[in-house]
Scaffold this active site. Structure first.
Site, PDB file in Angstrom:
ATOM      1  CG  LEU A   1      -1.945  -1.093   1.310  1.00  0.00           C
ATOM      2  CD1 LEU A   1      -2.661  -1.050   2.651  1.00  0.00           C
ATOM      3  CD2 LEU A   1      -2.942  -0.985   0.174  1.00  0.00           C
TER       4      LEU A   1
ATOM      5  CG  ASN B   1      -1.902   4.274   3.063  1.00  0.00           C
ATOM      6  OD1 ASN B   1      -1.707   3.137   2.665  1.00  0.00           O
ATOM      7  ND2 ASN B   1      -3.035   4.647   3.609  1.00  0.00           N
ATOM      8  CB  CYS B   2       2.080   0.350   3.927  1.00  0.00           C
ATOM      9  SG  CYS B   2       2.974  -0.836   4.939  1.00  0.00           S
ATOM     10  CG  ASP B   3       4.519   4.450   8.255  1.00  0.00           C
ATOM     11  OD1 ASP B   3       4.293   5.306   7.370  1.00  0.00           O
ATOM     12  OD2 ASP B   3       4.125   4.573   9.434  1.00  0.00           O
TER      13      ASP B   3
ATOM     14  NE  ARG C   1       5.324   6.358   3.640  1.00  0.00           N
ATOM     15  CZ  ARG C   1       4.194   6.725   4.205  1.00  0.00           C
ATOM     16  NH1 ARG C   1       3.136   6.962   3.463  1.00  0.00           N
ATOM     17  NH2 ARG C   1       4.108   6.880   5.495  1.00  0.00           N
TER      18      ARG C   1
END
Length: 104
Positions: free
Chosen positions: A7, A9-11, A14
């Site tokens: 995803l 927006n998944c830390d 990223r």
């Protein structure tokens, strides 16, 4: 070629993308996971492919949770544990020390 399914927006996703600069990123929420890749991942990882600690899981009804894992992942791609990484036909799930050692 490394493909990272996760995803945007998944830390963790990223962080992995920064380390694996040449990885091809696929957002499972918007693009999904190819059926054959999802089936191969399920054969390898089983029910661990579903993140039962996620908000998505907690928001499912008991009837939905009783569905087969593959069916749930097709309906709710954000339910997949992340990242799912594919390199040369080999699949890795999550970003543990063994995965890091294999890919970095």
């Amino acid at each position: 070629m490394i493909t990272l399914y996760g995803l945007k927006n998944c830390d963790t996703c990223r962080k992995v993308l920064k380390l694996l600069e040449n990885a091809n990123f696929i957002d499972v929420r918007s693009e999904g996971v190819p059926e054959e890749t999802l089936k191969a991942a399920f054969e390898q990882f089983g029910a661990a492919l579903a993140n039962t600690r996620s908000t998505t899981w907690r928001n499912l009804s008991d009837e939905e949770r009783a569905k087969p894992v593959l069916e749930l992942l097709v309906e709710h791609p954000a339910l997949m544990k992340r990242p799912l990484i594919e390199q040369g036909g080999v699949l890795y799930l999550g970003w543990d020390k063994a995965t890091q050692a294999a890919l970095i």
